[in-house]
Design a protein around this motif. Sequence first.
Motif, PDB file in Angstrom:
ATOM      1  N   GLU A 162       0.831  -1.212   0.000  1.00  0.00           N
ATOM      2  CA  GLU A 162       0.000   0.000   0.000  1.00  0.00           C
ATOM      3  C   GLU A 162       0.861   1.254   0.000  1.00  0.00           C
ATOM      4  O   GLU A 162       0.543   2.229  -0.697  1.00  0.00           O
ATOM      5  CB  GLU A 162      -0.911  -0.023   1.230  1.00  0.00           C
TER       6      GLU A 162
ATOM      7  N   GLN B  64       2.172   1.771  -3.458  1.00  0.00           N
ATOM      8  CA  GLN B  64       1.098   2.255  -4.326  1.00  0.00           C
ATOM      9  C   GLN B  64       0.842   3.743  -4.103  1.00  0.00           C
ATOM     10  O   GLN B  64       0.665   4.498  -5.056  1.00  0.00           O
ATOM     11  CB  GLN B  64      -0.187   1.458  -4.080  1.00  0.00           C
ATOM     12  N   LYS B  65       0.815   4.168  -2.842  1.00  0.00           N
ATOM     13  CA  LYS B  65       0.576   5.584  -2.547  1.00  0.00           C
ATOM     14  C   LYS B  65       1.714   6.454  -3.067  1.00  0.00           C
ATOM     15  O   LYS B  65       1.471   7.544  -3.614  1.00  0.00           O
ATOM     16  CB  LYS B  65       0.393   5.790  -1.046  1.00  0.00           C
TER      17      LYS B  65
ATOM     18  N   GLU C 284       1.307   6.683  -6.803  1.00  0.00           N
ATOM     19  CA  GLU C 284       0.207   7.599  -7.152  1.00  0.00           C
ATOM     20  C   GLU C 284       0.615   9.050  -6.938  1.00  0.00           C
ATOM     21  O   GLU C 284       0.279   9.912  -7.743  1.00  0.00           O
ATOM     22  CB  GLU C 284      -1.029   7.263  -6.318  1.00  0.00           C
ATOM     23  N   ARG C 285       1.339   9.332  -5.865  1.00  0.00           N
ATOM     24  CA  ARG C 285       1.798  10.699  -5.604  1.00  0.00           C
ATOM     25  C   ARG C 285       2.752  11.155  -6.703  1.00  0.00           C
ATOM     26  O   ARG C 285       2.634  12.280  -7.204  1.00  0.00           O
ATOM     27  CB  ARG C 285       2.500  10.790  -4.248  1.00  0.00           C
TER      28      ARG C 285
END
Length: 135
Positions: A96, A99-100, A103-104
Amino acid sequence: REVREYALEAAKAQLAQAAGACAILDLQLKENASLSLEASRNRFRAGGNASDFRSSERYVLRLTQDRDRLLKALALAEAKREEARLEYVRASQAHELIQKLKERAQREYYHHALQEETKVLDDIAAGTAARLANT
């Protein structure tokens, strides 16, 4: 990236395997309990003799030993399941987090690209306005 996804899937599979082992042991304990109850009911049945009573006692003793063995195995399996759950949580959190971060970085890239596009369009618009003013 693929390593983290693989670790997450491996942890998930390990957790499922540990949970399955606990479920099997739980079912075996339930079966043992029902057999013990049936044996206790039949211990003093009508028409039985001393030999039947001794056989019944030995059977109940074996069922009790099996129950104790199953309880110990279940305790070990539950400990392994908890270890697998903690490993799954750790792998899930790592996945996670990645993934964050991804995405950032993607949001920052598109924001920067939009700013660059806006600058180019402003430069074009300013050049067009200057040419129109000169003519």
